[in-house]
Design a protein around this motif. Structure first.
Motif, PDB file in Angstrom:
ATOM      1  N   GLY A  34       0.874  -1.169   0.000  1.00  0.00           N
ATOM      2  CA  GLY A  34       0.000   0.000   0.000  1.00  0.00           C
ATOM      3  C   GLY A  34       0.907   1.213   0.000  1.00  0.00           C
ATOM      4  N   HIS A  35       0.695   2.115  -0.930  1.00  0.00           N
ATOM      5  CA  HIS A  35       1.654   3.209  -1.119  1.00  0.00           C
ATOM      6  C   HIS A  35       1.174   4.524  -0.501  1.00  0.00           C
ATOM      7  CE1 HIS A  35       4.751   5.442  -3.286  1.00  0.00           C
ATOM      8  NE2 HIS A  35       3.813   6.317  -3.606  1.00  0.00           N
ATOM      9  N   PHE A  36      -0.174   4.651  -0.331  1.00  0.00           N
ATOM     10  CA  PHE A  36      -0.715   5.965   0.019  1.00  0.00           C
ATOM     11  C   PHE A  36      -1.004   6.145   1.506  1.00  0.00           C
ATOM     12  CE2 PHE A  36      -1.704   5.083  -4.386  1.00  0.00           C
ATOM     13  CZ  PHE A  36      -1.327   6.250  -5.024  1.00  0.00           C
ATOM     14  N   GLY A  37      -1.015   5.049   2.252  1.00  0.00           N
ATOM     15  CA  GLY A  37      -1.273   5.138   3.698  1.00  0.00           C
ATOM     16  C   GLY A  37      -2.714   5.509   4.021  1.00  0.00           C
ATOM     17  N   THR A  38      -3.653   5.235   3.112  1.00  0.00           N
ATOM     18  CA  THR A  38      -5.069   5.540   3.386  1.00  0.00           C
ATOM     19  C   THR A  38      -5.761   4.271   3.897  1.00  0.00           C
ATOM     20  OG1 THR A  38      -5.507   5.062   1.060  1.00  0.00           O
ATOM     21  CG2 THR A  38      -5.229   7.382   1.643  1.00  0.00           C
ATOM     22  N   ASP A  39      -7.060   4.170   3.741  1.00  0.00           N
ATOM     23  CA  ASP A  39      -7.806   2.977   4.123  1.00  0.00           C
ATOM     24  C   ASP A  39      -7.105   1.729   3.525  1.00  0.00           C
ATOM     25  OD1 ASP A  39     -10.608   1.566   4.615  1.00  0.00           O
ATOM     26  OD2 ASP A  39      -9.971   1.094   2.570  1.00  0.00           O
ATOM     27  N   PRO A  40      -6.878   0.668   4.317  1.00  0.00           N
ATOM     28  CA  PRO A  40      -6.044  -0.458   3.858  1.00  0.00           C
ATOM     29  C   PRO A  40      -6.517  -1.106   2.552  1.00  0.00           C
ATOM     30  CG  PRO A  40      -6.606  -0.712   6.187  1.00  0.00           C
ATOM     31  CD  PRO A  40      -7.343   0.489   5.702  1.00  0.00           C
ATOM     32  N   VAL A  41      -7.845  -1.244   2.368  1.00  0.00           N
ATOM     33  CA  VAL A  41      -8.332  -1.876   1.138  1.00  0.00           C
ATOM     34  C   VAL A  41      -8.183  -0.902  -0.029  1.00  0.00           C
ATOM     35  CG1 VAL A  41     -10.374  -2.811  -0.045  1.00  0.00           C
ATOM     36  CG2 VAL A  41      -9.889  -3.472   2.327  1.00  0.00           C
ATOM     37  N   GLU A  42      -8.640   0.329   0.187  1.00  0.00           N
ATOM     38  CA  GLU A  42      -8.557   1.351  -0.866  1.00  0.00           C
ATOM     39  C   GLU A  42      -7.099   1.545  -1.312  1.00  0.00           C
ATOM     40  OE1 GLU A  42      -8.948   5.328   0.442  1.00  0.00           O
ATOM     41  OE2 GLU A  42      -9.038   6.104  -1.590  1.00  0.00           O
ATOM     42  N   ASP A  43      -6.204   1.600  -0.321  1.00  0.00           N
ATOM     43  CA  ASP A  43      -4.794   1.831  -0.615  1.00  0.00           C
ATOM     44  C   ASP A  43      -4.236   0.731  -1.523  1.00  0.00           C
ATOM     45  OD1 ASP A  43      -2.271   2.792  -0.597  1.00  0.00           O
ATOM     46  OD2 ASP A  43      -1.900   2.544   1.558  1.00  0.00           O
ATOM     47  N   ARG A  44      -4.567  -0.515  -1.188  1.00  0.00           N
ATOM     48  CA  ARG A  44      -4.057  -1.628  -2.015  1.00  0.00           C
ATOM     49  C   ARG A  44      -4.673  -1.610  -3.411  1.00  0.00           C
ATOM     50  NH1 ARG A  44      -3.386  -2.887   3.151  1.00  0.00           N
ATOM     51  NH2 ARG A  44      -1.467  -3.971   3.678  1.00  0.00           N
ATOM     52  N   ILE A  45      -5.929  -1.197  -3.483  1.00  0.00           N
ATOM     53  CA  ILE A  45      -6.561  -1.121  -4.812  1.00  0.00           C
ATOM     54  C   ILE A  45      -5.877  -0.028  -5.640  1.00  0.00           C
ATOM     55  CG2 ILE A  45      -8.697  -0.541  -6.043  1.00  0.00           C
ATOM     56  CD1 ILE A  45     -10.233  -1.925  -3.739  1.00  0.00           C
TER      57      ILE A  45
END
Ligand SMILES: C[S@@+](CC[C@H](N)C(=O)[O-])C[C@H]1O[C@@H](n2cnc3c(N)ncnc32)[C@H](O)[C@@H]1O
Length: 403
Positions: free
Chosen positions: A184-195
């Motif tokens: 995950g590159h953005f450090g946001t919500d874990p699912v959203e970040d991976r997407i």
């Protein structure tokens, strides 16, 4: 490199038979089977036969027509979650890969063809452990998630994140783990970040989806990549092929963006869309070489525009120049198209020998296997055999609408 696509077909077949090496089993594997302890296929339970291939009734968003469909039996229990409309889900469910056939996964588990490695500044990546030739299949995997792009219109971020989390939660445990093993590159919500960090845009039945294929998302971006990917719609597999010879020890790479952009645009695009500063080999060239590359790209774009249609007075020598520029620029995946446009130009100018030569080069360098692209390959094959009977023979544009 010639005949590389046949080589792919052979490797692909070899891969499939390897993965189904069973001595004597009572039944042939189908979609609804997994390997039992004796390595023979055993039936998977169907949770709710009335919703098959989906596990249960769709879970629909309040504010739109989009619903979540999960099939945990898909791809021998790897599973897939899809967020799309009811009618699209129905047409996806009619693809035989959901009910009767096994997707052609390659390579089988335990292979030694490539391995993961930590690259400073770029995170994990993948290194070849064998030689791949142009056109060779590197891997073929099914997506874990398909998110219909249209879902993003008219739904709130909270709603989208919530349904995306449900989509991941509904997957079988090992597949869920595979999803969370992605960076995950953005450090946001874990699912959203991976997407956001790992999703590929793919086209299927006229719709665009964000697809999550963790094995493919391990490959880092390179502006002059040695692999390219596409989705095979009939088997719902995301397939990666080599665009040139790759030696053991080389990093396997995709391009996440259109490669025909100058350095500054590539950097800006990757920063704004993907959130990282590209540190690929091509972007790290010394300033002088970077400028030379930018100049070649500007010429390539101009020539591509002029040569894309026969409705322009461009002469064959400019097409040959395009081929040379693409070669010099290392745009391996563009070669088939450059050869094809050159063959068409010579064909229009009634140069039989060169039409044959470039049509043959297009066939030998063909990388794309999508249905529409394969139709163009067949046209090139026919042109190489019999230039004078090709549709473009003698069609030099002299103004006006049509020939
Ligand atoms: C799809 S993932 C690739 C695999 C990832 N490196 C990992 O550790 O799993 C994309 C992320 O990898 C990194 N990355 C990929 N290509 C890169 C490049 N050319 N330069 C810098 N970072 C890169 C960025 O952090 C990006 O957000």
């Amino acid at each position: 490199d010639s005949g590389s696509l046949d080589h792919v077909a052979y490797r692909f077949e070899a891969g499939s038979s390897l993965s189904s090496t069973i001595s004597i089993c009572p039944n042939e594997p189908t979609q609804l089977m997994v390997r039992g302890e004796d390595n023979c296929p055993v039936e998977l339970p169907i949770p709710n036969p009335e919703y098959y291939p989906w596990d249960s009734a769709p879970k629909c968003l309040n504010t739109s027509d989009f619903c979540l469909y999960t099939s945990s039996s898909f791809a021998s229990g790897r599973g897939i979650s899809i967020i799309t409309t009811q009618s699209t889900a129905a047409s996806l469910a009619s693809i035989p890969i959901f009910t009767t056939k096994q997707p052609p996964v390659y390579p089988p588990k335990g292979h030694n063809l490539y391995y993961e490695f930590d690259f400073p500044g770029r995170g994990r990546g993948v290194i070849a452990n064998t030689t791949f030739h142009r056109g060779d299949l590197i891997f073929s995997h099914t997506p874990l998630l398909l998110l219909d792009e249209e879902m993003f219109e008219g739904t709130s971020k909270t709603e989208r994140n919530s349904v995306a989390k449900q989509a991941v939660d509904a997957l079988p445990p090992a597949t869920r783990e595979l999803f969370y093993s992605q960076a995950g590159h953005f450090g946001t919500d874990p699912v959203e970040d991976r997407i956001r960090t790992n999703g590929f845009a793919i086209k299927l039945g006229g719709r665009t989806y964000g697809a999550l294929v963790p094995e493919a998302a391990r490959l880092n971006h390179e502006c002059r990549p040695n692999a390219r990917y596409a989705l095979d719609a009939s088997s719902l597999t995301h397939r990666a092929h080599a665009t040139r010879t790759i030696r053991p020890g080389e990093e396997l790479t995709f391009s996440y963006i259109n490669e025909n952009q100058p350095w500054a645009s590539r950097q800006a695009h990757l920063r704004s869309h993907w959130g990282f500063q590209c540190k690929c080999n091509h972007c790290s060239l010394p300033k002088k070489q970077r400028k030379e590359s930018d100049a070649r790209i500007a010429d390539i774009n101009l020539l591509n525009m002029e040569l894309n249609t026969l409705w322009s007075p461009t002469t064959p020598d400019l097409a040959v120049e395009l081929v040379e520029l693409c070669q010099a620029e290392g745009l391996h995946a563009s070669m088939e198209k450059a050869y094809m446009m050159t063959a068409q130009r010579f064909c229009a100018w009634e140069d039989e020998e060169n039409t044959r030569k470039y049509a043959q080069l297009a066939v030998e360098n063909w990388l794309a296997w999508e249905k529409q692209e394969l139709a163009s390959k067949e046209i090139m094959k026919a042109m190489a055999k019999d230039p004078k009977n090709a549709w473009c023979w003698g069609k030099v544009w002299e103004g006006g609408e049509e020939f």
